[in-house]
Design a protein around this motif. Structure first.
Motif, short mmCIF file in Angstrom:
data_model
loop_
_atom_site.label_atom_id
_atom_site.label_comp_id
_atom_site.label_asym_id
_atom_site.label_seq_id
_atom_site.Cartn_x
_atom_site.Cartn_y
_atom_site.Cartn_z
N ARG A 11 -46.42 72.16 27.66
CA ARG A 11 -45.53 73.27 27.64
C ARG A 11 -45.12 74.70 27.17
O ARG A 11 -45.25 75.66 27.78
CB ARG A 11 -44.36 72.34 28.45
CG ARG A 11 -44.02 71.45 29.00
CD ARG A 11 -42.75 70.81 28.82
NE ARG A 11 -42.35 71.53 29.57
CZ ARG A 11 -40.49 71.24 30.64
NH1 ARG A 11 -40.40 70.56 29.68
NH2 ARG A 11 -39.84 72.43 30.54
N LEU B 226 -37.84 76.70 25.80
CA LEU B 226 -38.84 76.72 25.58
C LEU B 226 -39.21 76.49 24.54
O LEU B 226 -39.63 74.95 23.49
CB LEU B 226 -39.79 76.79 26.19
CG LEU B 226 -39.71 76.59 28.55
CD1 LEU B 226 -40.83 76.93 28.60
CD2 LEU B 226 -39.54 74.51 28.02
N VAL B 227 -38.93 77.81 23.55
CA VAL B 227 -39.50 77.58 22.04
C VAL B 227 -37.50 78.35 21.40
O VAL B 227 -37.55 78.82 21.58
CB VAL B 227 -40.39 78.75 21.55
CG1 VAL B 227 -41.47 77.92 22.16
CG2 VAL B 227 -40.06 79.78 22.46
N LEU C 202 -43.64 66.85 15.05
CA LEU C 202 -44.27 66.49 16.02
C LEU C 202 -43.33 65.24 15.94
O LEU C 202 -43.79 63.61 15.71
CB LEU C 202 -45.43 66.62 16.04
CG LEU C 202 -45.94 66.60 17.52
CD1 LEU C 202 -45.37 67.76 18.22
CD2 LEU C 202 -47.85 67.03 17.35
N ASP D 154 -39.74 65.62 26.04
CA ASP D 154 -40.97 66.21 25.63
C ASP D 154 -41.73 65.63 23.83
O ASP D 154 -40.19 65.47 23.11
CB ASP D 154 -40.31 67.61 25.31
CG ASP D 154 -40.73 68.47 26.73
OD1 ASP D 154 -41.09 67.78 27.80
OD2 ASP D 154 -39.99 69.09 26.81
N ALA E 202 -42.63 67.17 20.79
CA ALA E 202 -42.33 68.40 20.24
C ALA E 202 -42.13 69.00 19.40
O ALA E 202 -41.95 67.60 17.94
CB ALA E 202 -41.09 69.50 20.69
N TYR F 218 -45.24 76.07 16.16
CA TYR F 218 -44.53 74.95 17.21
C TYR F 218 -45.32 74.32 18.57
O TYR F 218 -45.43 75.74 19.25
CB TYR F 218 -43.24 76.03 17.42
CG TYR F 218 -42.04 74.48 18.72
CD1 TYR F 218 -41.45 73.66 18.33
CD2 TYR F 218 -42.02 75.01 19.89
CE1 TYR F 218 -41.31 73.00 18.90
CE2 TYR F 218 -41.23 74.51 20.87
CZ TYR F 218 -40.53 73.28 20.33
OH TYR F 218 -40.02 72.59 21.08
N ARG G 185 -44.91 72.21 22.08
CA ARG G 185 -43.96 71.39 22.90
C ARG G 185 -45.39 70.73 24.23
O ARG G 185 -45.21 71.92 25.28
CB ARG G 185 -43.42 72.24 23.60
CG ARG G 185 -41.87 71.44 24.48
CD ARG G 185 -41.25 72.40 24.84
NE ARG G 185 -39.46 72.02 24.95
CZ ARG G 185 -38.97 71.93 24.91
NH1 ARG G 185 -38.27 72.46 24.17
NH2 ARG G 185 -37.84 70.68 25.30
N ASP H 261 -45.56 67.70 27.09
CA ASP H 261 -44.86 67.66 28.37
C ASP H 261 -45.28 65.48 28.10
O ASP H 261 -46.07 65.51 28.48
CB ASP H 261 -45.10 67.26 29.56
CG ASP H 261 -44.39 67.25 31.00
OD1 ASP H 261 -43.29 66.36 30.61
OD2 ASP H 261 -44.42 67.64 32.45
#
Length: 205
Positions: A82, A105-106, A115, A121, A123, A140, A142, A144
């Motif tokens: 994502r 999102l970040v 992780l 999610d 991430a 980083y 991420r 789905d």
């Protein structure tokens, strides 16, 4: 006890036993598939993070924003990803992918989060090092996890179909075999009923 009642109870016992066994089997395989799918996704995303981090060293070392963006753009081929981002050695956001993605999102700054599955999610961060193992920044990533749940629901649908077909088969087999199973029981049931009615065993018992 009437003949039909004995046959019906025996059939119900067979069907309940079959249903319980099939249900436990499906639940066990379903739980295994769910955990296995999560582990496969975790390993896949971790491998991607390692590769991207290894290819990001030059971009972070020379502060080349264009090169860093190109490295992250390679994640376009991974539909499960994502968002991703690179941070400098001070934890400040350097570049992000996609560049026009939602701001949430970040994270704004890098952290020590590894992780892991969180908030629907997968991430976390991975450090980026030079060849001399000097820290250059962080990556980083991420992913789905909806594909895990979609596979799980697909498995659940298949399990439900298998369970229904198995119960139907068990029902027809019980219908075919019930005479052999209930035959020896009927005389005993008749004698038991005679005892309860007359208070003793019938003549010739």
């Amino acid at each position: 006890m009437p003949r039909n009642t004995v046959r019906q109870r025996l059939m119900n016992i067979m069907l309940l036993t079959s249903a319980a066994g099939i249900a436990l089997t499906c639940i066990g395989f379903g739980a295994y598939e769910y955990l296995a799918a999560r582990n496969r996704l975790l390993e896949h995303v971790d491998t991607l993070a390692r590769v991207v981090a290894a290819h990001s060293t030059a971009a972070l070392a020379f502060r080349d924003e264009r090169d860093a963006s190109n490295v992250l753009a390679a994640l376009k081929s991974e539909p499960s990803i994502r968002a991703a981002a690179l941070y400098d050695e001070n934890g400040i956001l350097f570049v992000r992918f996609p560049a026009d993605g939602a701001a949430d999102l970040v994270p704004e700054r890098a952290s020590a989060q590894k992780l892991d599955f969180s908030g629907g999610d997968l991430a976390g961060f991975r450090p980026v090092h030079e060849l001399q193992d000097q820290p250059l920044g962080s990556l980083y990533i991420r992913a789905d996890v909806s594909q895990v749940y979609s596979r799980f629901w697909s498995y659940g649908l298949i399990a439900a179909l298998v369970m229904s077909a198995s119960l139907l088969l068990a029902y027809f087999l019980s219908r075919l075999l019930q005479d052999r199973i209930s035959g020896p029981v009927r005389p005993l049931a008749g004698k038991a009923r005679a005892v309860s009615v007359r208070g003793g065993f019938p003549v010739g018992a």
